[in-house]
Scaffold this motif. Structure first.
Motif, PDB file in Angstrom:
ATOM      1  N   ILE A 175       0.846  -1.202   0.000  1.00  0.00           N
ATOM      2  CA  ILE A 175       0.000   0.000   0.000  1.00  0.00           C
ATOM      3  C   ILE A 175       0.877   1.246   0.000  1.00  0.00           C
ATOM      4  N   ARG A 176       1.893   1.268   0.862  1.00  0.00           N
ATOM      5  CA  ARG A 176       2.807   2.410   0.917  1.00  0.00           C
ATOM      6  C   ARG A 176       3.446   2.635  -0.455  1.00  0.00           C
ATOM      7  N   GLY A 177       3.874   1.575  -1.099  1.00  0.00           N
ATOM      8  CA  GLY A 177       4.484   1.679  -2.422  1.00  0.00           C
ATOM      9  C   GLY A 177       3.509   2.194  -3.464  1.00  0.00           C
ATOM     10  N   LEU A 178       2.265   1.707  -3.411  1.00  0.00           N
ATOM     11  CA  LEU A 178       1.254   2.158  -4.377  1.00  0.00           C
ATOM     12  C   LEU A 178       0.894   3.630  -4.171  1.00  0.00           C
ATOM     13  N   VAL A 179       0.781   4.046  -2.920  1.00  0.00           N
ATOM     14  CA  VAL A 179       0.488   5.457  -2.640  1.00  0.00           C
ATOM     15  C   VAL A 179       1.640   6.329  -3.151  1.00  0.00           C
TER      16      VAL A 179
END
Length: 171
Positions: free
Chosen positions: A36-40
């Motif tokens: 999620i952090r990477g996608l954000v």
């Protein structure tokens, strides 16, 4: 001299020499936190690149563009500085350039005689609308439906601790 291999990733979160395990470290790793952090971060980079390209089409700096976006309603330099997260002298520089281009005028504040309000001219309002239209076209979120964008917005607001806030008109 022998060296011990240091744990990495989730193992590092669990095994801190001389300290108790971190509660929930496995749970956070297991729920896709890193993904999620990477996608954000990826979405943020895509949206930033898109915005910068649209701003460059209008021969504006990113700060000038942000000032135009924020001046949908008149503001003082101090108010604009707070929104732009910078010092008032920096805003003065940006506004002076926009003023020379005929996009902004300074007029007396209706209540505070010491302050001036920054007001878009007709040309400034037209440029602001053009900027907003360009930024809203072919954006990284265009493939999402209105409902999907609204749901994404609500989830992001929840994630940053602001709960669901009614969407402002024009977004």
């Amino acid at each position: 001299m022998t060296t011990e291999a240091k744990p990495t990733g989730t193992d590092a979160a669990r095994t801190r020499p001389g300290k108790p395990p971190v509660p929930g470290a496995d749970a956070a790793a297991g729920c896709g936190f890193r993904e999620i952090r990477g996608l954000v971060a990826e979405l943020s980079r895509l949206m930033d690149a898109h915005q910068r390209a649209r701003v460059a089409e209008l021969d504006l700096t990113p700060t000038q563009a942000k000032a135009l976006e924020e001046l949908g309603e008149p503001k003082t330099a101090r108010e604009l500085a707070a929104v732009l997260c910078c010092e008032p002298p920096n805003v003065t520089y940006v506004i002076s350039k926009l003023e020379k281009q005929g996009m902004v005028i300074r007029e007396p504040h209706p209540v505070d005689r010491r302050a001036k309000r920054l007001v878009l001219t007709d040309a400034g309002r037209a440029l602001r609308l053009d900027l907003l239209a360009r930024v809203g076209t072919a954006s990284p979120l265009d493939h999402l439906s209105d409902d999907e964008r609204s749901a994404l917005r609500d989830q992001l607001l929840k994630a940053v601790g602001r709960g669901a806030i009614p969407s402002p008109s024009g977004d």
